[in-house]
Design a protein around this motif. Structure first.
Motif, PDB file in Angstrom:
ATOM      1  N   VAL A 108     -14.719  47.943  -0.108  1.00 11.90           N
ATOM      2  CA  VAL A 108     -13.429  47.743   0.913  1.00 11.90           C
ATOM      3  C   VAL A 108     -12.403  49.119   1.048  1.00 11.90           C
ATOM      4  O   VAL A 108     -12.393  49.665   2.020  1.00 11.90           O
ATOM      5  CB  VAL A 108     -12.780  46.498   0.881  1.00 11.90           C
ATOM      6  N   ARG A 109     -11.999  49.302  -0.264  1.00 14.58           N
ATOM      7  CA  ARG A 109     -11.532  50.505  -0.406  1.00 14.58           C
ATOM      8  C   ARG A 109     -12.201  51.783   0.295  1.00 14.58           C
ATOM      9  O   ARG A 109     -11.409  52.556   1.013  1.00 14.58           O
ATOM     10  CB  ARG A 109     -11.034  50.758  -1.761  1.00 14.58           C
ATOM     11  N   LEU A 112     -11.852  51.506   4.144  1.00 16.40           N
ATOM     12  CA  LEU A 112     -10.651  51.963   4.642  1.00 16.40           C
ATOM     13  C   LEU A 112     -10.167  53.216   4.518  1.00 16.40           C
ATOM     14  O   LEU A 112      -9.618  53.776   5.399  1.00 16.40           O
ATOM     15  CB  LEU A 112      -9.512  51.148   3.624  1.00 16.40           C
ATOM     16  N   GLU A 117     -12.400  53.489  11.992  1.00 20.99           N
ATOM     17  CA  GLU A 117     -11.944  52.023  12.783  1.00 20.99           C
ATOM     18  C   GLU A 117     -11.094  51.180  11.824  1.00 20.99           C
ATOM     19  O   GLU A 117     -10.698  50.315  12.126  1.00 20.99           O
ATOM     20  CB  GLU A 117     -13.062  51.332  13.601  1.00 20.99           C
ATOM     21  N   ARG A 118     -11.163  51.406  10.395  1.00 21.37           N
ATOM     22  CA  ARG A 118     -10.536  50.641   9.486  1.00 21.37           C
ATOM     23  C   ARG A 118      -9.371  51.437   9.013  1.00 21.37           C
ATOM     24  O   ARG A 118      -8.351  50.568   8.431  1.00 21.37           O
ATOM     25  CB  ARG A 118     -11.400  50.630   8.295  1.00 21.37           C
ATOM     26  N   LYS A 120      -6.466  51.529  10.502  1.00 21.99           N
ATOM     27  CA  LYS A 120      -5.246  50.783  10.714  1.00 21.99           C
ATOM     28  C   LYS A 120      -4.930  50.022   9.647  1.00 21.99           C
ATOM     29  O   LYS A 120      -3.848  49.584   9.490  1.00 21.99           O
ATOM     30  CB  LYS A 120      -5.388  50.089  12.033  1.00 21.99           C
ATOM     31  N   ASP A 121      -6.006  49.490   8.985  1.00 24.18           N
ATOM     32  CA  ASP A 121      -5.770  48.505   7.990  1.00 24.18           C
ATOM     33  C   ASP A 121      -5.563  49.056   6.484  1.00 24.18           C
ATOM     34  O   ASP A 121      -5.299  48.367   5.571  1.00 24.18           O
ATOM     35  CB  ASP A 121      -7.182  47.588   7.892  1.00 24.18           C
ATOM     36  N   ALA A 122      -5.476  50.643   6.420  1.00 23.46           N
ATOM     37  CA  ALA A 122      -5.339  51.218   5.041  1.00 23.46           C
ATOM     38  C   ALA A 122      -3.953  51.254   4.754  1.00 23.46           C
ATOM     39  O   ALA A 122      -3.451  52.604   4.808  1.00 23.46           O
ATOM     40  CB  ALA A 122      -6.018  52.515   5.218  1.00 23.46           C
ATOM     41  N   THR A 123      -3.171  50.017   4.691  1.00 21.88           N
ATOM     42  CA  THR A 123      -1.751  50.369   4.285  1.00 21.88           C
ATOM     43  C   THR A 123      -1.501  50.835   2.871  1.00 21.88           C
ATOM     44  O   THR A 123      -2.549  50.457   2.018  1.00 21.88           O
ATOM     45  CB  THR A 123      -1.179  49.137   4.724  1.00 21.88           C
ATOM     46  N   GLU A 125      -0.021  49.258   0.622  1.00 20.12           N
ATOM     47  CA  GLU A 125      -0.269  48.241  -0.154  1.00 20.12           C
ATOM     48  C   GLU A 125      -1.523  47.751  -0.335  1.00 20.12           C
ATOM     49  O   GLU A 125      -1.898  47.420  -1.562  1.00 20.12           O
ATOM     50  CB  GLU A 125       0.702  47.084   0.470  1.00 20.12           C
ATOM     51  N   ARG A 126      -2.277  47.857   0.560  1.00 16.22           N
ATOM     52  CA  ARG A 126      -3.800  47.275   0.609  1.00 16.22           C
ATOM     53  C   ARG A 126      -4.446  48.294  -0.403  1.00 16.22           C
ATOM     54  O   ARG A 126      -5.389  48.003  -1.290  1.00 16.22           O
ATOM     55  CB  ARG A 126      -4.176  47.039   2.026  1.00 16.22           C
ATOM     56  N   THR A 130      -6.283  47.158  -3.773  1.00 15.32           N
ATOM     57  CA  THR A 130      -7.768  47.714  -3.849  1.00 15.32           C
ATOM     58  C   THR A 130      -8.276  48.453  -4.968  1.00 15.32           C
ATOM     59  O   THR A 130      -9.208  48.208  -5.950  1.00 15.32           O
ATOM     60  CB  THR A 130      -8.638  48.161  -2.713  1.00 15.32           C
TER      61      THR A 130
END
Length: 203
Positions: A108-109, A112, A117-118, A120-123, A125-126, A130
């Motif tokens: 997942v990391r 990201l 397209e990913r 936006k999810d790569a905050t 914190e996330r 990860t």
């Protein structure tokens, strides 16, 4: 002919391609990309309601989803699924580990960081979470591999194929594999197992 629906850049889809290459099983590869929405097309959802890849379609039309379930089906009766009861349980153990404690962080990391397209999810914190959990998984693997050449018994098995798929590209997710010398040595052992092909390989 057996058909594999998958994505060339997916570690989960690489797993069955790699095993079928090692076993000499002919198959047709059909690219179905989640990046372009292919997995959500009605014709594909009719085959796999979970709208994910990989999906293995057998000659008789029956289908198997989930990468590690496909590995277990393909490996039945081969050198990649241990006959010994305990070693087989160890293969299952590491397959569950791969899906629960490894892939959700290491794969997942990477996604990201490299797929637009990913983004936006790569905050922060996330990405931090990860990285922490992925390093924990690599540490668990390193501890095991410091005492063992492979994950289930003394030879390459489905457990090694499953864990290899995303570990060998973990650096693309920002993981420092040099910090895990037993893991890097194991990666080389897997790569020298007969029939090895790279992730970009297609039949």
């Amino acid at each position: 002919m057996t058909t594999l629906y998958g994505m060339i850049d997916s570690g989960n889809c690489y797993k069955p391609r790699l095993l079928m290459a090692k076993l000499g099983i002919p198959f047709a590869n059909v690219e179905v990309s989640s990046h372009t929405g292919d997995t959500r097309r009605p014709d594909y959802v009719a085959k796999n309601p979970n709208a994910m890849v990989p999906l293995l379609e057998l000659d008789d039309g029956r289908r198997i989803a989930e990468s590690n379930a496909i590995l277990l089906y393909l490996a039945e009766g081969t050198r990649f699924l241990p006959e010994d009861r305990y070693e087989r349980a160890m293969a299952y153990q590491w397959l569950f580990f791969e899906q629960y404690s490894h892939e959700p962080y290491i794969a997942v990391r990477k996604a990201l960081l490299i797929f637009p397209e990913r983004a936006k999810d790569a905050t922060p914190e996330r990405l931090a979470a990860t990285l922490e959990r992925g390093n924990k998984a690599l540490g668990v693997m390193n501890q095991h591999l410091a005492r063992n050449d492979f994950f289930a018994g003394n030879a390459c098995s489905v457990a090694d194929i499953a864990l290899y798929a995303y570990t060998h590209t973990a650096d693309q997710g920002g993981f420092q594999l040099d910090a895990y010398p037993a893991v890097t040595a194991w990666l080389k052992r897997v790569e020298t197992d007969p029939g090895h092909v790279p992730i970009e390989w297609l039949p």
